[in-house]
Design a protein around this motif. Structure first.
Motif, short mmCIF file in Angstrom:
data_model
loop_
_atom_site.label_atom_id
_atom_site.label_comp_id
_atom_site.label_asym_id
_atom_site.label_seq_id
_atom_site.Cartn_x
_atom_site.Cartn_y
_atom_site.Cartn_z
N LEU A 160 -13.81 0.44 -12.59
CA LEU A 160 -12.71 0.83 -11.72
C LEU A 160 -11.42 0.97 -12.54
O LEU A 160 -11.21 0.25 -13.50
N ARG A 161 -10.55 1.87 -12.11
CA ARG A 161 -9.23 1.95 -12.74
C ARG A 161 -8.49 0.62 -12.56
O ARG A 161 -7.64 0.27 -13.36
N VAL A 194 -5.78 -3.69 -4.90
CA VAL A 194 -5.95 -2.54 -5.79
C VAL A 194 -7.45 -2.28 -6.02
O VAL A 194 -7.90 -1.12 -6.01
N ILE A 195 -8.22 -3.35 -6.18
CA ILE A 195 -9.67 -3.21 -6.36
C ILE A 195 -10.30 -2.63 -5.10
O ILE A 195 -11.17 -1.74 -5.16
N VAL A 196 -9.86 -3.09 -3.94
CA VAL A 196 -10.37 -2.57 -2.66
C VAL A 196 -10.10 -1.07 -2.56
O VAL A 196 -11.00 -0.27 -2.23
N ALA A 197 -8.86 -0.67 -2.83
CA ALA A 197 -8.50 0.75 -2.73
C ALA A 197 -9.33 1.60 -3.69
O ALA A 197 -9.84 2.67 -3.33
N ASP A 198 -9.50 1.12 -4.91
CA ASP A 198 -10.26 1.85 -5.93
C ASP A 198 -11.74 1.95 -5.53
O ASP A 198 -12.37 3.00 -5.70
N SER A 199 -12.29 0.85 -5.01
CA SER A 199 -13.70 0.83 -4.61
C SER A 199 -13.96 1.80 -3.46
O SER A 199 -14.95 2.56 -3.47
#
Length: 881
Positions: free
Chosen positions: A384-385, A851-856
């Motif tokens: 992930l970014r 941020v991880i949620v949005a990227d996922s």
């Protein structure tokens, strides 16, 4: 990291020794306590103020004394900065540089937040002593959790990892209670009343504040002595539990005393303390905590009830025990200099923990498990970014809770495994031993470790490992076959498949691990050290594979026809190779560098597979496909049928019945295959599961549901059933005395498809009937159910105030809940809704998780939009839709 980039305490005073005394504990009601901490310090320059860390502590009086005992000054002003968790002590006159003793009187609270000095409630399984704290039906034990920044929540201190000191600790407790700390008991004396006693402990070695620990409770223990002699005698190793549970600690004890001896040999340094205690704590945010000499554990990570517990928990206990005991050297004896190098502690302890388990239980095939679980999870987050480098900049220690994640632990341990395989394990451990000896009782950096390994191996470890540690992400090696040669190219891998040129500037050192020929033998060691290269030593058309045993931390992208050939030659591949092949194909399908059609075609070839760990990877890859495409009815139905037809032959073959000759991996395989086929619609398995559940629920035959099949049978019964099945498992959660039973029930309950039952379940999860440590498990079980995960998000929005109030006491649990509960969606609109909802919230405890949620979600949504048409076409062409 330069000191100027750290938000640290002023360096006018350096601690040398603490004497901490706690007394007047209010065991009920206010739960307050009083304390005095005397800190022998070096005043390094003239000052009128000293700053310490303090949180939720009331400092009442402060005096400073010279080394001769003469009082130098009394505090004139005490000010608190709650945001930075500091207290400033101002004195009326200047204090000159010298050795001094800072004496602080304070009051604190034994909280219920699983951080600092806290209380855990539990239902006693045996009659506790009369002076065991009690409220209603619950009794209480007391313990500490100080990593990373919560020693300051128990007493004022210099709470930074490189401000090491020695500690004397004493505590006043009821006479019937047992008190524990890092060191053995030195003495006991009468307390302030006849019902109380003071327990004092021997002085600790030089160590960081986050490793200090103590506990009070109605404890009993099991004990074994080390086989090795330390300074001429064996060391006692004990596992403590609350009364009535000590028999469930026997397996952990067996692991623990052997592991202490094993690491003493591996690290070439004898275990440095006079005792090793392990303690089962009833409420615990993490899995365990490596306090020196008093390691604390979540109950499911240290207790195993033979005949009642799922054997999977044996595997977990062996590993967690080994991980924490590894820290007694790597982390405790030698500590990272600052929190940016957290990976030094956690990545190494993870790898060496698996090393110990493999030594004791080779039949468990531990390194295949590590590849299937550890490496693949690290890949997922690091693609992930929103990922971060292994060594992540930490300016303020309060940021560090959010990097106790798969990058620090699992990517860290994966690159250590890669390096160990490259250098040779014996050479690698020789370098580690030298590192530990050189920095014992001190602090060290990543460069210190690389220097020791470089010297041991005569290789420039720093140069080829630096990008792995300090750069974000990992590479994919793309293979192109041309007449007479094979070309390879490395690029940063992103799950979204849209790596920009400025994100692809790192050139990693990549050990190729090439195997070729009819016997798949290792070709001479070789590494890719540039962006591209040509492999000319492989005959055209011959069989080959890169990254043998998935030793290197990278994906491999083969041409489609090569992947097909590999899929038809599974007999030549190791278990780790198979896991890597499936994992790579699944990840490349998501990014668009490969296709879902190629993944499905590859998976079709595994119907004859008999290895549990390979099936584990197959199962998780299919589960992700079914999750992403869940909202497309025809594709979802086709993937369900695909899963059913793939798993059914193996599930039918392995059957329901256990044999005394079944090994650990066979037991786990049976559970996985029955669950996989049953949840994909296998009619006979569903029927059998429901019948077994009915026998169990009615009391006709409580043994109808085998201990190792509770999660599967309960899950199928709830998924296929209604209120009756749901209520039966909910009641089992409430009354079970099986140490793993609550986790198993909680996971099964989330499989209900009934919206009203999901609402009831989430109300239950956020009630005080479910320990806060388990809330994220409940969220994950609903989030993993593609038919109900939207109900979790609706619930969070409608009940945010109560959800936040329940979770905000512990940031680790809060961050985990947000990250794991919301990242499964594959819908841009939901991503936008989540972003909008949290826009006006204080998200400091979980901003990285968001941020991880949005990227996922973005990754899943792109994948769904791009591939759903071709996936349906493939499923239709092959008779699945």
């Amino acid at each position: 990291m330069a000191l100027k980039n750290r938000d640290i305490l002023p360096d006018v005073a350096k601690p040398v020794h603490y004497h901490v005394s706690l007394f007047d504990l209010q065991l009920g009601g206010s739960w307050d306590y009083k304390g005095i901490v005397r800190i022998n310090s070096k005043i390094t320059r003239s000052t009128t103020e000293i700053v310490l860390n303090s949180k939720e502590i009331e400092v009442q009086n402060v005096e400073i004394y010279g080394s001769d005992g003469k009082k130098l000054a009394k505090v004139s002003e005490i000010t608190y900065d709650t945001k930075s968790e500091r207290v400033t002590l101002k004195f009326p006159e200047e204090i000159s540089p010298a050795d001094a003793v800072l004496s602080i009187n304070f009051t604190g609270t034994i909280n219920n937040a699983m951080a600092g000095f806290y209380r855990s409630k539990y239902k006693a399984v045996a009659d506790p002593t009369e002076d065991t704290p009690k409220e209603g039906e619950f009794h209480y034990m007391l313990s500490t959790q100080f990593e990373s920044c919560d020693a300051r929540r128990a007493f004022p201190c210099f709470d930074e990892p490189n401000l090491k000191a020695t500690f004397d600790f004493e505590i006043e407790v009821p006479i019937g209670q047992t008190a524990l700390s890092n060191m053995p008991i030195k003495s006991e004396r009468n307390g302030s009343s006849s019902e109380l006693k003071f327990v004092s402990f021997e002085t600790t070695p030089l160590m960081s504040t986050y490793l200090l620990a103590w506990a009070v409770g109605d404890f009993e223990y099991v004990e074994a002595m080390t086989q090795r002699k330390y300074q001429g005698k064996s060391i006692p190793v004990r596992v403590y539990t609350t009364k009535g549970l000590k028999e469930q600690a026997l397996f952990a004890l067996e692991c623990a005393h052997r592991t202490v001896d094993y690491f003493s040999e591996v690290f070439e340094i004898e275990y440095p303390l006079p005792k090793a205690d392990l303690l089962a704590v009833h409420e615990f945010a993490m899995g365990a905590m490596e306090n020196w000499g008093l390691v604390t554990y979540r109950t499911t990570a240290v207790l195993f009830d033979e005949g009642k517990s799922d054997t999977r928990y044996k595997n977990r206990i062996a590993y967690v025990v080994a991980h924490e005991l590894a820290h007694q050297w790597f982390g405790n004896l030698v500590t990272m200099d600052w929190w940016n190098e957290l990976w030094l502690n956690e990545g190494f302890a993870t790898w060496v923990g698996w090393l110990a388990v493999d030594n004791f239980y080779p039949e468990w095939n531990i390194w295949s498990q590590f590849v299937a679980e550890g490496v693949q999870q690290a890949f997922q987050l690091d693609s992930l970014r929103a990922s971060h480098p292994i060594e992540v900049p930490v300016r303020n220690a309060l940021e560090v809770d959010q990097i106790f994640d798969h990058i620090s632990y699992l990517k860290g341990s994966s690159v250590i495994r890669m390096l160990s395989d490259h250098l040779g394990r014996e050479t690698f451990l020789c370098g580690v031993a030298a590192y530990l000896k050189a920095h014992a009782y001190g602090n060290a950096t990543t460069n210190d470790l690389w220097s020791a390994l470089s010297k041991a191996s005569n290789q420039d470890v720093t140069s080829f490992m630096d990008p792995w540690i300090r750069k974000i992400g990992f590479p994919v090696v793309t293979v192109t076959e041309e007449p007479g040669q094979i070309s390879i190219r490395q690029n940063r891998f992103l799950s979204t498949g849209d790596t920009k040129s400025e994100e692809d500037e790192t050139t990693w050192w990549i050990p190729l691990g090439l195997r070729s020929g009819p016997e798949m033998t290792d070709v001479k060691p070789r590494a890719l050290v540039s962006k591209a290269d040509i492999l000319g030593d492989i005959e055209q058309g011959s069989f080959y594979k890169l990254n043998g045993d998935l030793s290197g931390f990278y994906r491999t992208n083969y041409p489609a026809d090569r992947l097909e050939k590999l899929g038809k030659s599974l007999g030549l591949l190791s278990t780790e190779d198979k896991i890597g092949l499936i994992g790579d194909a699944a990840a490349l399908a998501v990014s668009g560098d490969g296709t879902t059609s190629a993944l499905l075609a590859l998976l079709e070839g595994f119907k004859e597979e008999q290895n549990y760990l390979t099936w584990s990877q197959i199962s998780s890859s299919i589960a992700n496909l079914r999750s992403v495409f869940a909202q497309n009815g025809p594709v979802a139905a086709g993937l369900k049928k695909f899963s059913l037809q793939l798993a059914s032959p193996a599930a039918n073959d392995i059957g329901w019945e256990f044999s005394s000759e079944d090994d650990y991996l066979t037991v786990q395989l049976r559970k996985l295959l029955i669950g996989m086929a049953g949840l994909a619609g296998h009619e006979n398995i569903i029927s059998d599961a429901r019948q077994r559940f009915q026998f169990w629920d009615s009391g006709t035959d409580r043994n109808a549901v085998h201990t190792n099949l509770r999660s599967v049978v309960f899950g199928i019964a709830i998924s296929e059933g209604g209120h009756k099945e749901y209520n039966a498992v909910k009641q089992e959660y409430i009354k079970t005395d099986s140490v793993d039973g609550k986790e198993i029930c909680l996971g099964a309950l989330g499989r209900t498809k009934d919206a009203n039952l999901v609402k009831d379940y989430l109300d239950f999860v956020f009630s005080d009937k479910v320990a806060i440590q388990d809330i994220h498990n409940g969220a994950v079980s609903v989030a993993s159910n593609s038919q109900t995960r939207h109900l979790l998000w609706d619930y969070i929005k409608k009940n945010w105030n109560s959800v936040e109030a329940r979770l905000s006491t512990n940031n680790v649990v809060f961050e985990r809940f947000v990250r794991m509960g919301l990242s499964k969606f594959a819908d841009h609109n939901i991503a936008a809704d989540i972003a909008s909802f949290f826009q006006d919230k204080d998200t400091s405890a979980y901003d990285r998780a968001l941020v991880i949620v949005a990227d996922s979600i973005r990754t899943n949504a792109h994948y769904k939009q791009r591939d759903e048409v071709q996936v349906l076409e493939w499923l239709q062409t092959h008779g699945y839709a």
